[in-house]
Design an enzyme around this catalytic site. Structure first.
Site: not given
Length: 238
Positions: A8, A129
């Site tokens: 990330d 998500d």
């Protein structure tokens, strides 16, 4: 099953978050390309990358970082975060990225997903998500009120072949994946399901493999050393 080590990116550097909270970001490595090369040396074939700044700003921010990894390693790069336009998707594919993940766009602009699938086929994935089973958007800062299997079925009807499912409450916690929800989504659609969030050790990898999932994303577990990436890759090839 495919293991997807994760990187990330925030401010051009590899970081990890806890439960998607941007205020918890901490750097986990110094150099992105070196980190990717270490994954490559362990036998990984893919790397899962997220533009965290892009998620917040609703546009690509760290694209040069992802392109560097695609050009300087043999890894296939899948990238998500801040991708809202066909031109953004096209740019990534023109620069060596293998798969583009649409997240918030899937909730807010399904027509974009439809157009992208029409143009790029299986190279488009959708990230779902969810918190308490309901899909979130905009870097997990908004709750949509749409149940995760409902959005999965909608994406399947559009022609999406790959879905990355994250239980936000598990992300970065090393508390085990949400197997119940992963099996729910795997049974609800015929798409390839990639598990994300909570993967802790090799036992989790075996459980996901036995659940017939397509892939598993490992981030904190690799950086903390609770998973040996080489071992995980080898087990999943068996």
């Amino acid at each position: 099953m495919i293991i997807f080590p994760a990187i990330d990116i925030m401010g051009g550097k590899p970081v990890r978050l806890y439960k998607g909270d941007f205020s918890t970001a901490h750097r986990v490595a110094d150099d992105v390309v070196e980190t990717a090369k270490s994954f490559e040396s362990c036998g990984a074939e893919w790397v899962h990358m997220v533009d965290l700044d892009g998620s917040l700003k609703k546009k690509p921010v760290n694209s040069d970082v992802f392109i560097k990894v695609a050009s300087q390693t043999s890894l296939k790069v899948e990238i998500g975060g801040g991708i809202r336009k066909i031109s953004d998707i096209n740019y990534y594919f023109e620069h060596g990225v293998s798969r583009v993940i649409l997240g918030s766009a899937a909730l807010k602009n399904p027509k974009l997903v439809e157009q992208a699938v029409k143009e790029f086929g299986a190279s488009i994935a959708v990230g779902i998500d969810a918190e308490n089973g309901f899909a979130a958007a905009e870097g997990w800062t908004e709750n949509s009120g749409i149940y995760f299997t409902d959005i999965a079925k909608k994406m399947e009807s559009i022609g999406v072949e790959t879905i990355i499912y994250t239980d936000i409450s598990k992300d970065g916690t090393l508390s085990g994946p949400n197997l119940k929800q992963l099996m729910q989504i795997n049974n609800a659609v015929s798409c390839n399901i990639i598990a994300s969030g909570g993967v802790t050790d090799i036992n989790d990898i075996l459980k996901l493999k036995n659940a017939n999932l397509y892939g598993a994303i490992c981030g904190k577990s690799i950086y903390s050393g609770s998973i040996n990436l080489r071992e995980a890759v080898e087990i999943c090839k068996e």
